[in-house]
Write a protein that holds these residues in place. Sequence first.
Motif, short mmCIF file in Angstrom:
data_model
loop_
_atom_site.label_atom_id
_atom_site.label_comp_id
_atom_site.label_asym_id
_atom_site.label_seq_id
_atom_site.Cartn_x
_atom_site.Cartn_y
_atom_site.Cartn_z
N GLY A 42 5.03 -13.69 -44.76
CA GLY A 42 6.41 -13.53 -43.76
C GLY A 42 6.08 -14.08 -42.35
O GLY A 42 5.13 -13.92 -41.95
N ALA A 43 7.26 -15.02 -41.92
CA ALA A 43 7.27 -15.59 -40.72
C ALA A 43 7.99 -14.86 -39.63
O ALA A 43 9.11 -14.39 -39.97
CB ALA A 43 7.70 -17.03 -40.86
N VAL A 44 7.32 -14.61 -38.60
CA VAL A 44 8.21 -14.02 -37.29
C VAL A 44 7.88 -15.04 -36.34
O VAL A 44 6.67 -15.39 -35.81
CB VAL A 44 7.58 -12.65 -37.10
CG1 VAL A 44 8.06 -12.00 -35.62
CG2 VAL A 44 7.81 -11.67 -38.26
N SER A 97 13.14 -14.09 -41.69
CA SER A 97 12.54 -12.92 -40.65
C SER A 97 13.75 -12.48 -39.73
O SER A 97 14.71 -13.28 -39.26
CB SER A 97 11.30 -13.06 -40.03
OG SER A 97 11.60 -14.13 -38.85
N LEU A 98 13.90 -11.34 -39.67
CA LEU A 98 14.64 -10.60 -38.44
C LEU A 98 14.10 -10.01 -37.51
O LEU A 98 13.18 -9.03 -37.72
CB LEU A 98 15.73 -9.70 -39.27
CG LEU A 98 16.81 -9.12 -38.25
CD1 LEU A 98 17.76 -10.15 -37.78
CD2 LEU A 98 17.86 -8.07 -39.14
N VAL A 99 14.35 -10.32 -36.44
CA VAL A 99 13.36 -9.54 -35.31
C VAL A 99 14.22 -8.72 -34.35
O VAL A 99 15.61 -9.41 -33.89
CB VAL A 99 12.77 -10.53 -34.31
CG1 VAL A 99 11.80 -9.82 -33.24
CG2 VAL A 99 11.78 -11.43 -35.25
N ARG A 100 14.07 -7.56 -33.92
CA ARG A 100 14.81 -6.80 -33.18
C ARG A 100 14.14 -6.35 -31.85
O ARG A 100 12.94 -5.67 -31.80
CB ARG A 100 15.09 -5.39 -33.65
CG ARG A 100 15.75 -4.24 -32.74
CD ARG A 100 17.18 -4.72 -32.22
NE ARG A 100 17.62 -3.47 -31.37
CZ ARG A 100 18.57 -3.78 -30.63
NH1 ARG A 100 19.22 -5.23 -30.38
NH2 ARG A 100 19.28 -2.73 -29.99
N LEU A 108 10.40 -5.39 -33.12
CA LEU A 108 10.19 -4.94 -34.55
C LEU A 108 10.44 -6.23 -35.43
O LEU A 108 11.43 -6.57 -35.34
CB LEU A 108 10.95 -3.94 -35.00
CG LEU A 108 10.92 -3.33 -36.37
CD1 LEU A 108 9.44 -2.83 -36.46
CD2 LEU A 108 11.76 -2.08 -36.60
N SER A 109 9.90 -6.70 -36.42
CA SER A 109 10.28 -7.69 -37.16
C SER A 109 10.32 -7.28 -38.79
O SER A 109 9.42 -6.17 -39.27
CB SER A 109 9.22 -8.76 -37.15
OG SER A 109 8.05 -8.34 -37.68
N PHE A 110 11.12 -7.83 -39.57
CA PHE A 110 11.16 -7.59 -41.01
C PHE A 110 11.13 -9.09 -41.59
O PHE A 110 12.17 -9.90 -41.19
CB PHE A 110 12.55 -7.11 -41.28
CG PHE A 110 12.84 -6.71 -43.08
CD1 PHE A 110 11.89 -6.12 -43.49
CD2 PHE A 110 13.84 -7.78 -43.32
CE1 PHE A 110 12.09 -6.05 -44.91
CE2 PHE A 110 14.15 -7.51 -44.72
CZ PHE A 110 13.36 -6.65 -45.41
N ALA A 150 6.67 -5.19 -39.16
CA ALA A 150 5.39 -5.38 -37.98
C ALA A 150 5.94 -4.91 -36.65
O ALA A 150 7.28 -5.26 -36.46
CB ALA A 150 4.73 -6.47 -37.81
N VAL A 151 5.48 -4.06 -35.82
CA VAL A 151 5.99 -3.81 -34.63
C VAL A 151 4.93 -4.70 -33.43
O VAL A 151 3.81 -4.55 -33.69
CB VAL A 151 5.91 -2.49 -34.49
CG1 VAL A 151 4.55 -1.68 -34.64
CG2 VAL A 151 6.40 -2.00 -33.02
N TYR A 152 5.61 -5.10 -32.44
CA TYR A 152 4.79 -5.77 -31.45
C TYR A 152 5.00 -5.21 -30.05
O TYR A 152 6.18 -4.70 -29.67
CB TYR A 152 5.18 -7.32 -31.32
CG TYR A 152 5.01 -8.00 -32.67
CD1 TYR A 152 3.81 -8.64 -33.01
CD2 TYR A 152 6.08 -7.77 -33.50
CE1 TYR A 152 3.53 -9.41 -33.82
CE2 TYR A 152 5.82 -8.71 -34.84
CZ TYR A 152 4.42 -9.38 -35.16
OH TYR A 152 4.39 -10.06 -36.22
#
Length: 374
Positions: A42-44, A97-100, A108-110, A150-152
């Motif tokens: 997956g790409a973020v 990918s969707l990033v919040r 946070l990414s999905f 994933a959380v950043y």
Amino acid sequence: MLKSTFERTKQYYLRIALLAIPLLSLQELAEAQGCVAIRSTGAVCMKPQAGIESGWQVNMIYRYFRSFRHFVGTEEQKERLENHTEVINWQHTLDLSLVRTFNSRWSLSFNVPVLANTRSSMYEHYGNGSKSPNARQQTHSFGIGDIRFAVYRWLLDPAKSRKGNIQAGLGLKLPTGDYQFQDYFVKNDSTRVLGPVDQSIQLGDGGTGFTTELNGYYNFSHRFSVYGSFYYLFNPREQNGVSTARGGAVSASAVQYGTAVMSVPDQYMVRLGANYVLQHLTLSGGGRMECVPAKDLIGGSGGFRRPGYVISVEPGLSYTFKKLVFFSTVPVALQRNRTQSYGDKLQTQATGVYKQGDAAFADYSINIGMSVRL
């Protein structure tokens, strides 16, 4: 006048911060380099988000490559091309990918990869020694790969550390990709056998894993900056139980040396480089290493895998609008190394004869993407 100059400088640093690690998403895009199955997780598009308190970001990245050059260690097996017995993999991946972004530090990414793979070979079908004009056949796979969350977190306060920062990430990879995908292997003009496709074009690896990341950048000026990133996927599961016999009978040697079923390997990537900003255009250049190790850091390392690494030079560019970024990189391989696997080492110890398998690699890959901040 002084305030205007300060605001322009502030905007410059914000732009650099947003672009300082171009295409950092591609550290997750450690897509397979041919037979060495470095899968997409997956790409973020996790560029530095200094000054952005909250919001959503959507990323789309397409990747393509064609692998066909066989290596044992770092030595190319040129006779495979001369004899037309090379294995060719075509791989297309669309990473969504969707990033919040929750605040200036946390996000946070999905990530969902969609894969379309084609594999052309002789040895899996009629055999490399066949003289039949139909000896070369293809197998295919298509579908969703392994999904990742994933959380950043930025380790330094972005408001105070505009020149540089380090981002840490921790993720969970789920075995959503079909790791038992099957297609037909053509054994002769009248016989087809249904079996699991090669490990390199399976849609997933069958393991629940977790990822760790470090992304960093430093701005020397409003135009010039450097970046670095490290990504590691831990796969504790040792084997996924999928046969490597392609619908046929497992060989005695495969059973003896533990390669009758597919392994669930770790993987990692390292990237280093620099950026130069020209208005809305950013030019980048750096180095990149993608690797499937012979041994996992957690859990066993048995089962069939083709370990190895690729070291590439990675030019790239990106173009930024207000909330939209288009980007592209083309990593070009400088060194390809199919290292000795765990099964190879067991066979070497048992027989006293050095054993090391081969793998096919690509010359380059093409990555094209866009990121939209909502």
